[in-house]
Design a protein around this motif. Structure first.
Motif, mmCIF file in Angstrom:
data_model
loop_
_atom_site.group_PDB
_atom_site.id
_atom_site.type_symbol
_atom_site.label_atom_id
_atom_site.label_comp_id
_atom_site.label_asym_id
_atom_site.label_seq_id
_atom_site.Cartn_x
_atom_site.Cartn_y
_atom_site.Cartn_z
ATOM 1 N N ALA A 1 0.837 -1.203 0.000
ATOM 2 C CA ALA A 1 0.000 0.000 0.000
ATOM 3 C C ALA A 1 0.872 1.254 0.000
ATOM 4 N N ALA A 2 1.972 1.222 0.754
ATOM 5 C CA ALA A 2 2.877 2.374 0.806
ATOM 6 C C ALA A 2 3.554 2.592 -0.536
ATOM 7 N N VAL A 3 3.931 1.512 -1.214
ATOM 8 C CA VAL A 3 4.551 1.619 -2.541
ATOM 9 C C VAL A 3 3.604 2.307 -3.506
ATOM 10 N N GLU A 4 2.349 1.868 -3.510
ATOM 11 C CA GLU A 4 1.365 2.455 -4.430
ATOM 12 C C GLU A 4 1.053 3.902 -4.059
ATOM 13 N N GLN A 5 0.892 4.173 -2.769
ATOM 14 C CA GLN A 5 0.544 5.512 -2.320
ATOM 15 C C GLN A 5 1.608 6.537 -2.692
ATOM 16 N N ARG A 6 2.878 6.146 -2.637
ATOM 17 C CA ARG A 6 3.977 7.066 -2.917
ATOM 18 C C ARG A 6 4.389 7.061 -4.391
ATOM 19 N N GLY A 7 3.687 6.278 -5.201
ATOM 20 C CA GLY A 7 4.016 6.228 -6.618
ATOM 21 C C GLY A 7 5.278 5.458 -6.926
ATOM 22 N N LEU A 8 5.722 4.630 -5.983
ATOM 23 C CA LEU A 8 6.975 3.914 -6.172
ATOM 24 C C LEU A 8 6.822 2.661 -7.022
ATOM 25 N N ASP A 9 5.599 2.406 -7.521
ATOM 26 C CA ASP A 9 5.418 1.335 -8.484
ATOM 27 C C ASP A 9 5.782 1.806 -9.887
ATOM 28 N N ASN A 10 6.260 3.042 -10.000
ATOM 29 C CA ASN A 10 6.765 3.592 -11.259
ATOM 30 C C ASN A 10 8.287 3.604 -11.237
#
Length: 223
Positions: free
Chosen positions: A106-115
């Motif tokens: 959830a933190a990865v997605e929230q911070r845009g780190l899945d890019n």
């Protein structure tokens, strides 16, 4: 020779003063806008294709894939049985681990780190990303970190074997240009690291090992 000793040997051979090193890779580079791509000289945005030797190995291994899949299914079944027989304390540890993984995702997605980067092609990270495969067509980088900054090494062209011995320095970032960062400050054990440029833009790299030497180096230098 262990993986770390190979990396240390590579650092010595290249004359790199490194406090930490790890092989890493980036995600798929999104298609840049046409004007950005043209202004950068139309660089390549994909690694080279796998060498013929690697493709030959894949073809030769194909007949054994059903056996490997069967073994994987058996291993999963065995793991499921072991989980069923776990003690109450063990089940609680597994539950806590799953919850930690959910919070991490959830933190990865929230911070845009899945890019792969922050999305600004005009920023320092975007401009560096445009040159990534111009530096080397290999799909991985041996990333070194130390007082002199960040050093990237890789074979000039994609190889299937001998990446450590064939690695050459392909790019450098001084401490004034960028720093390494664990985006979660050690809260989660991940493979994700950020190269944070001085203009605030960032580039995500994934290390082979979770909480690698690079993560520990970054945490030591931000504590």
């Amino acid at each position: 020779m262990t993986r770390r000793s190979k990396q240390s040997e590579a650092a010595d051979r290249l004359g790199v003063r490194a406090e930490a090193g790890e092989w890493c890779w980036i995600g798929e580079i999104p298609q840049p806008p046409a004007d950005i791509l043209q202004a950068a000289g139309d660089p390549r945005t994909r690694p080279a294709r796998r060498p013929p030797l690697a493709l030959t190995g894949t073809v030769l291994a194909a007949p054994f894939l059903p056996v490997l899949w069967l073994l994987m299914l058996l291993a999963r079944a065995e793991e499921a049985v072991e989980r069923f027989l776990d003690t109450k304390e063990e089940k609680e540890r597994h539950r806590a681990k799953r919850e930690d993984e959910r919070r991490r995702d959830a933190a990865v997605e929230q911070r845009g780190l899945d890019n792969v980067f922050d999305g600004d092609w005009n920023g320092a990270a975007g401009q560096f990303l445009l040159r990534w495969y111009s530096h080397s067509t290999h799909h991985e980088r041996l990333l070194f970190a130390g007082q002199d900054g960040i050093v990237f090494a890789a074979p000039p062209r994609r190889v299937s074997m001998g990446r450590d011995k064939r690695a050459q320095v392909v790019a450098r970032l001084s401490p004034e240009e960028a720093t390494l960062e664990d985006p979660f400050g050690g809260e989660f054990e991940t493979q994700i690291m950020l190269i944070r440029f001085r203009d605030g833009s960032w580039l995500r790299v994934d290390t082979e090992e979770a909480r690698s030497e690079l993560h520990m180096h970054a945490l030591r230098n931000t504590s």
